[in-house]
Design a protein around this motif. Sequence first.
Motif, PDB file in Angstrom:
ATOM      1  N   ASN A   1       0.728  -1.207  -0.040  1.00 24.04           N
ATOM      2  CA  ASN A   1      -0.016   0.023  -0.055  1.00 24.04           C
ATOM      3  C   ASN A   1       0.817   1.149  -0.021  1.00 24.04           C
ATOM      4  N   GLY A   2       0.438   2.579  -0.256  1.00 20.79           N
ATOM      5  CA  GLY A   2       1.155   3.342  -0.417  1.00 20.79           C
ATOM      6  C   GLY A   2       0.394   4.780  -0.129  1.00 20.79           C
ATOM      7  N   LEU A   3       0.894   5.713   0.361  1.00 22.28           N
ATOM      8  CA  LEU A   3       0.370   7.117   0.684  1.00 22.28           C
ATOM      9  C   LEU A   3       1.151   8.202  -0.069  1.00 22.28           C
ATOM     10  N   ALA A   4       0.550   8.958  -0.611  1.00 16.87           N
ATOM     11  CA  ALA A   4       1.043  10.439  -1.376  1.00 16.87           C
ATOM     12  C   ALA A   4       0.541  11.564  -0.549  1.00 16.87           C
ATOM     13  N   LEU A   5       1.360  12.265   0.021  1.00 18.67           N
ATOM     14  CA  LEU A   5       1.031  13.437   1.237  1.00 18.67           C
ATOM     15  C   LEU A   5       0.922  14.759   0.394  1.00 18.67           C
ATOM     16  N   GLN A   6       0.167  15.224   1.112  1.00 16.73           N
ATOM     17  CA  GLN A   6      -0.253  16.768   0.712  1.00 16.73           C
ATOM     18  C   GLN A   6       1.237  17.532   0.890  1.00 16.73           C
TER      19      GLN A   6
END
Length: 118
Positions: free
Chosen positions: A44-49
């Motif tokens: 899974n992954g996260l792209a941060l603001q």
Amino acid sequence: MAQYAVFIYEAEIPGGWDNAPAELLEAHEAFPGRVEELGGKILNGLALQPADTARTVRGGEVADGPFSDSKQSIGGAFVLEAKDIDHALEIAKVVPVHDGGVEIRPLFDVPQEEPEAA
């Protein structure tokens, strides 16, 4: 296979992703396929603001901005499944980064509870 947290540190691109170089955007699109070719798996992954949207809590007090004040901040993260740390590092070398770097940390093997049958 073992699991690793991969943190992507990046300097903010002035104007955000709308102004990112085309080759960087293309590299991000191709990255999951590169990981698969190298024998790893992104779980899974996260792209941060942007970092200026962050809020920090220290000692019960809230402040505007990221926890660490530096040129680069965490722009995203993902959980990687790899054979071992050397394999994870091999994959980390192809993470698309414009002006920053990548940090790899092994995750603890925490047993997951099975949901109870209804």
